[in-house]
Design a protein around this motif. Structure first.
Motif, PDB file in Angstrom:
ATOM      1  N   SER A   8      42.174 -37.393   4.983  1.00  0.00           N
ATOM      2  CA  SER A   8      42.547 -38.751   4.619  1.00  0.00           C
ATOM      3  C   SER A   8      43.606 -38.983   4.891  1.00  0.00           C
ATOM      4  CB  SER A   8      42.337 -38.886   2.412  1.00  0.00           C
ATOM      5  OG  SER A   8      43.338 -38.346   2.354  1.00  0.00           O
ATOM      6  N   GLU A   9      44.215 -40.601   4.268  1.00  0.00           N
ATOM      7  CA  GLU A   9      45.864 -40.879   4.593  1.00  0.00           C
ATOM      8  C   GLU A   9      46.184 -40.585   3.666  1.00  0.00           C
ATOM      9  OE1 GLU A   9      47.609 -43.750   6.565  1.00  0.00           O
ATOM     10  OE2 GLU A   9      45.984 -43.456   6.895  1.00  0.00           O
ATOM     11  N   ASP A  10      46.459 -40.049   2.646  1.00  0.00           N
ATOM     12  CA  ASP A  10      47.396 -39.593   1.061  1.00  0.00           C
ATOM     13  C   ASP A  10      47.422 -37.547   2.171  1.00  0.00           C
ATOM     14  OD1 ASP A  10      47.049 -41.660  -0.343  1.00  0.00           O
ATOM     15  OD2 ASP A  10      45.716 -40.497  -1.715  1.00  0.00           O
ATOM     16  N   GLU A  11      46.238 -36.888   2.932  1.00  0.00           N
ATOM     17  CA  GLU A  11      46.511 -35.979   2.657  1.00  0.00           C
ATOM     18  C   GLU A  11      47.889 -35.959   4.349  1.00  0.00           C
ATOM     19  OE1 GLU A  11      42.124 -33.403   1.666  1.00  0.00           O
ATOM     20  OE2 GLU A  11      42.215 -34.792   3.601  1.00  0.00           O
ATOM     21  N   LEU A  12      47.190 -36.802   5.064  1.00  0.00           N
ATOM     22  CA  LEU A  12      48.304 -37.125   6.145  1.00  0.00           C
ATOM     23  C   LEU A  12      49.099 -37.465   5.587  1.00  0.00           C
ATOM     24  CD1 LEU A  12      49.181 -37.758   9.160  1.00  0.00           C
ATOM     25  CD2 LEU A  12      48.723 -40.047   8.288  1.00  0.00           C
ATOM     26  N   THR A  13      49.903 -37.864   4.776  1.00  0.00           N
ATOM     27  CA  THR A  13      51.341 -38.099   3.810  1.00  0.00           C
ATOM     28  C   THR A  13      52.027 -37.304   3.463  1.00  0.00           C
ATOM     29  OG1 THR A  13      50.861 -41.185   3.566  1.00  0.00           O
ATOM     30  CG2 THR A  13      52.871 -40.436   3.135  1.00  0.00           C
ATOM     31  N   SER A  14      51.226 -36.362   2.170  1.00  0.00           N
ATOM     32  CA  SER A  14      51.186 -35.491   1.705  1.00  0.00           C
ATOM     33  C   SER A  14      51.612 -34.512   2.897  1.00  0.00           C
ATOM     34  CB  SER A  14      50.510 -34.697   1.424  1.00  0.00           C
ATOM     35  OG  SER A  14      50.101 -35.848   0.150  1.00  0.00           O
ATOM     36  N   LEU A  15      51.233 -34.166   3.843  1.00  0.00           N
ATOM     37  CA  LEU A  15      51.230 -32.430   5.035  1.00  0.00           C
ATOM     38  C   LEU A  15      52.604 -33.337   5.542  1.00  0.00           C
ATOM     39  CD1 LEU A  15      50.033 -30.668   5.615  1.00  0.00           C
ATOM     40  CD2 LEU A  15      49.229 -31.535   7.531  1.00  0.00           C
ATOM     41  N   ALA A  16      52.684 -34.419   6.214  1.00  0.00           N
ATOM     42  CA  ALA A  16      54.459 -34.616   6.354  1.00  0.00           C
ATOM     43  C   ALA A  16      55.636 -34.028   5.447  1.00  0.00           C
ATOM     44  CB  ALA A  16      54.075 -36.063   7.017  1.00  0.00           C
ATOM     45  N   GLU A  43      33.918 -41.300   6.808  1.00  0.00           N
ATOM     46  CA  GLU A  43      34.693 -40.550   5.486  1.00  0.00           C
ATOM     47  C   GLU A  43      34.251 -40.711   4.212  1.00  0.00           C
ATOM     48  OE1 GLU A  43      39.005 -42.024   3.914  1.00  0.00           O
ATOM     49  OE2 GLU A  43      38.521 -41.702   5.619  1.00  0.00           O
ATOM     50  N   ALA A  44      34.521 -39.562   3.473  1.00  0.00           N
ATOM     51  CA  ALA A  44      33.846 -39.776   2.502  1.00  0.00           C
ATOM     52  C   ALA A  44      34.194 -38.816   1.241  1.00  0.00           C
ATOM     53  CB  ALA A  44      32.276 -38.900   2.616  1.00  0.00           C
ATOM     54  N   ASP A  45      34.279 -39.177   0.232  1.00  0.00           N
ATOM     55  CA  ASP A  45      34.769 -38.312  -0.948  1.00  0.00           C
ATOM     56  C   ASP A  45      34.187 -37.743  -1.457  1.00  0.00           C
ATOM     57  OD1 ASP A  45      35.994 -38.019  -3.355  1.00  0.00           O
ATOM     58  OD2 ASP A  45      36.170 -40.572  -4.311  1.00  0.00           O
ATOM     59  N   ASP A  46      34.815 -36.170  -1.016  1.00  0.00           N
ATOM     60  CA  ASP A  46      34.262 -35.101  -1.830  1.00  0.00           C
ATOM     61  C   ASP A  46      34.847 -34.761  -3.209  1.00  0.00           C
ATOM     62  OD1 ASP A  46      36.842 -34.538  -1.946  1.00  0.00           O
ATOM     63  OD2 ASP A  46      36.797 -33.177  -0.232  1.00  0.00           O
ATOM     64  N   GLY A  47      35.002 -35.812  -4.244  1.00  0.00           N
ATOM     65  CA  GLY A  47      35.319 -35.779  -5.593  1.00  0.00           C
ATOM     66  C   GLY A  47      35.997 -34.577  -5.338  1.00  0.00           C
ATOM     67  N   SER A  48      37.011 -34.301  -4.672  1.00  0.00           N
ATOM     68  CA  SER A  48      38.763 -33.905  -4.717  1.00  0.00           C
ATOM     69  C   SER A  48      39.579 -34.369  -5.223  1.00  0.00           C
ATOM     70  CB  SER A  48      38.532 -33.448  -3.873  1.00  0.00           C
ATOM     71  OG  SER A  48      39.780 -34.172  -2.891  1.00  0.00           O
ATOM     72  N   GLY A  49      39.516 -35.318  -5.577  1.00  0.00           N
ATOM     73  CA  GLY A  49      40.231 -36.687  -6.359  1.00  0.00           C
ATOM     74  C   GLY A  49      41.558 -37.142  -5.353  1.00  0.00           C
ATOM     75  N   ALA A  50      41.385 -36.048  -4.041  1.00  0.00           N
ATOM     76  CA  ALA A  50      42.425 -36.262  -3.007  1.00  0.00           C
ATOM     77  C   ALA A  50      42.046 -37.142  -1.773  1.00  0.00           C
ATOM     78  CB  ALA A  50      43.247 -35.212  -2.574  1.00  0.00           C
ATOM     79  N   GLY A  51      40.718 -37.973  -1.918  1.00  0.00           N
ATOM     80  CA  GLY A  51      40.770 -38.730  -0.717  1.00  0.00           C
ATOM     81  C   GLY A  51      40.648 -37.636  -0.166  1.00  0.00           C
ATOM     82  N   GLY A 104      53.687 -31.005 -12.663  1.00  0.00           N
ATOM     83  CA  GLY A 104      54.621 -30.666 -11.668  1.00  0.00           C
ATOM     84  C   GLY A 104      55.016 -31.802 -11.486  1.00  0.00           C
ATOM     85  N   PHE A 105      55.391 -32.029 -10.658  1.00  0.00           N
ATOM     86  CA  PHE A 105      57.095 -33.502 -10.505  1.00  0.00           C
ATOM     87  C   PHE A 105      56.025 -34.600 -10.569  1.00  0.00           C
ATOM     88  CE2 PHE A 105      58.346 -29.448  -6.975  1.00  0.00           C
ATOM     89  CZ  PHE A 105      59.092 -29.364  -7.717  1.00  0.00           C
ATOM     90  N   SER A 106      54.602 -34.122 -10.780  1.00  0.00           N
ATOM     91  CA  SER A 106      54.543 -36.324 -11.375  1.00  0.00           C
ATOM     92  C   SER A 106      54.109 -36.791  -9.958  1.00  0.00           C
ATOM     93  CB  SER A 106      54.900 -36.377 -12.721  1.00  0.00           C
ATOM     94  OG  SER A 106      54.635 -35.698 -13.904  1.00  0.00           O
ATOM     95  N   LEU A 107      53.722 -36.591  -8.747  1.00  0.00           N
ATOM     96  CA  LEU A 107      54.204 -36.727  -7.844  1.00  0.00           C
ATOM     97  C   LEU A 107      53.027 -37.734  -7.761  1.00  0.00           C
ATOM     98  CD1 LEU A 107      55.085 -34.095  -5.161  1.00  0.00           C
ATOM     99  CD2 LEU A 107      56.462 -35.683  -5.893  1.00  0.00           C
ATOM    100  N   PRO A 108      53.085 -39.435  -6.859  1.00  0.00           N
ATOM    101  CA  PRO A 108      52.010 -40.029  -6.176  1.00  0.00           C
ATOM    102  C   PRO A 108      51.592 -39.245  -5.353  1.00  0.00           C
ATOM    103  CG  PRO A 108      54.760 -40.468  -5.164  1.00  0.00           C
ATOM    104  CD  PRO A 108      54.570 -39.759  -6.132  1.00  0.00           C
ATOM    105  N   PRO A 109      49.188 -39.518  -5.351  1.00  0.00           N
ATOM    106  CA  PRO A 109      48.525 -39.017  -4.432  1.00  0.00           C
ATOM    107  C   PRO A 109      48.988 -38.521  -2.890  1.00  0.00           C
ATOM    108  CG  PRO A 109      47.436 -40.307  -6.065  1.00  0.00           C
ATOM    109  CD  PRO A 109      49.185 -40.550  -6.488  1.00  0.00           C
ATOM    110  N   ALA A 110      49.957 -39.412  -3.101  1.00  0.00           N
ATOM    111  CA  ALA A 110      50.211 -39.825  -1.171  1.00  0.00           C
ATOM    112  C   ALA A 110      51.456 -38.705  -1.444  1.00  0.00           C
ATOM    113  CB  ALA A 110      50.515 -41.209  -1.098  1.00  0.00           C
TER     114      ALA A 110
END
Length: 417
Positions: free
Chosen positions: A241-249, A225-233, A77-83
């Motif tokens: 996760s912190e990445d999910e919070l930032t990505s959602l915003a 907090e536990a890594d579920d293996g999704s690669g997205a924290g 895709g856009f090659s966005l960072p995980p955050a």
């Protein structure tokens, strides 16, 4: 069998046809077959699905994943960072279910309806600013600022900290070939903006959606907090996760802005092209909600759904698509399919519009659909009531559309009154 190209009906499989005259191109593709092998927006091969029944079925098919890790071609895709990339547009259940559940309450019809009066005031303020001039670019002066103000208020972005989001979204949706570094610069600017905004809201929470999401994130950060293996924290339970919070915003602002701008702009142009519909809605404003659904079907802001990747070989429209290959579902083509919508090229606010796909279908149905509907209804009503003499300020042929099959929107919309 593919239709023979003619001067007025170009080859629909020509990549430029989808940019120059998308609805004619999609008509040709539907007639030629339900699924086509094309070169996607990024130049990579993809399967394009064009007919309503197939598109609607595929939108809800759990075998078609949004997770890019299921791509067999290395699509990024856009090659966005995980955050910025750990968002709902790249998730399948259970992560998608968990994250969507945390934010969907902010976009229920009831909560959105409470925003109607504030949105109406924003619309009137924007029109107050341009009315003395007698002319305006309705994209730059109205359709662009309105959703930015609304989304920033929802997220709690201070007025002094509101940036030129359109420049950032333009860099992603319609990259400038003469500035290859622009996309990378925009991604970096967005990441810095949201990182700093979250830090500010974390230190000084407010009565806003982002503060609420930060609280959900931080309340769960107590050692479970536990890594579920999704690669997205990914995390367990009702957590972010912190990445999910930032990505959602990022997603709320990016999607809430881009699509609403184009829906408002396209709808205004449709009204100017159809003065009978304009006169009817001006006289009977209570018809506006139904009309907005037809505007979305007739010329919606998102020609394609988010790219999908089969987790196993699938058959769509009698065509076998191997696992891992890119599938593009054409919402624009499906919404003009005469098998579902008779006389689809006609703007008819009285038609049975139930089931249009402009906002998606299934578990990935547009999260902000109630907000986009309300903003568009409010914006259109404000414009047509304020300016009874509204008209185009340039010849119709001079209007320029974005050169993208990802987004359907005007670069500008000069009007006068």
């Amino acid at each position: 069998m593919q239709r023979t190209p003619t001067p007025d009906r170009p080859d629909p499989l020509d990549p430029t046809a989808l940019l120059d005259d998308p609805y004619a191109a999609y008509e040709g593709l539907r007639e030629a077959g339900p699924v086509h092998r094309i070169s996607g927006p990024d130049g990579q091969p993809a399967w394009l699905v064009t007919r309503y029944a197939d598109v609607r079925g595929a939108l809800a098919d759990p075998r078609l994943s949004l997770d890019k890790r299921n791509s067999s071609t290395g699509y990024r895709g856009f090659s966005l960072p995980p955050a910025l990339d750990a968002n709902l547009l790249n998730m399948d259940p259970p992560d998608h279910t968990r994250v969507r559940r945390l934010v969907v309450k902010a976009f229920t019809p009831g909560r959105v309806e409470k925003l109607r009066a504030p949105v109406a005031k924003v619309a009137q303020d924007l029109l107050d600013a341009v009315e003395p001039r007698g002319t305006a670019d309705l994209i730059a002066d109205f359709a662009g600022p309105l959703p930015i103000i609304v989304i920033c208020d929802l997220l709690g972005v201070p007025e002094h900290d509101r940036r030129d989001f359109r420049a950032w979204t333009d860099a992603l949706i319609t990259p400038d070939p003469s500035r290859p570094a622009a996309m990378k610069e925009a991604i970096g600017a967005m990441l810095r903006f949201f990182t700093e905004l979250i830090a500010t809201k974390r230190a000084e929470p407010g009565d806003d959606l982002l503060s609420d999401l930060i609280a959900v994130r931080d309340e769960g950060d107590e050692g479970d907090e536990a890594d579920d293996g999704s690669g997205a924290g990914g995390v367990a339970g009702d957590r972010l996760s912190e990445d999910e919070l930032t990505s959602l915003a990022f997603l709320i602002l990016f999607a809430g802005y881009e699509n609403t701008v184009h829906l408002i702009g396209n709808a205004v142009l449709a009204l100017l092209d159809h003065p009978d519909v304009l006169a009817e809605l001006r006289a009977e404003p209570e018809r506006m909600p139904a009309a907005v659904e037809e505007f979305a079907r007739y010329d919606g802001p998102a020609p394609l759904a988010i790219r999908r990747f089969p987790v196993e070989d699938v058959e769509i429209g009698g065509v076998r698509i191997p696992a891992g290959e890119s599938v593009l579902l054409s919402l624009a083509s499906a919404n003009r399919d005469p098998e579902r919508f008779p006389d689809p090229a006609t703007l008819d606010p009285h038609r049975d519009i139930f089931g249009h796909l402009a906002l998606g279908h299934g578990i990935h149905y547009c999260l902000g659909a109630p907000l986009a509907r309300m903003e568009t209804q409010t914006a259109l009503d404000a414009v047509i009531q304020r300016f009874p003499g509204l008209r185009l300020a340039v010849p119709r042929t001079e209007l320029q559309w974005r050169r993208s099959i990802r987004a359907r929107g005007l670069m500008s919309l000069p009007v006068a009154w």
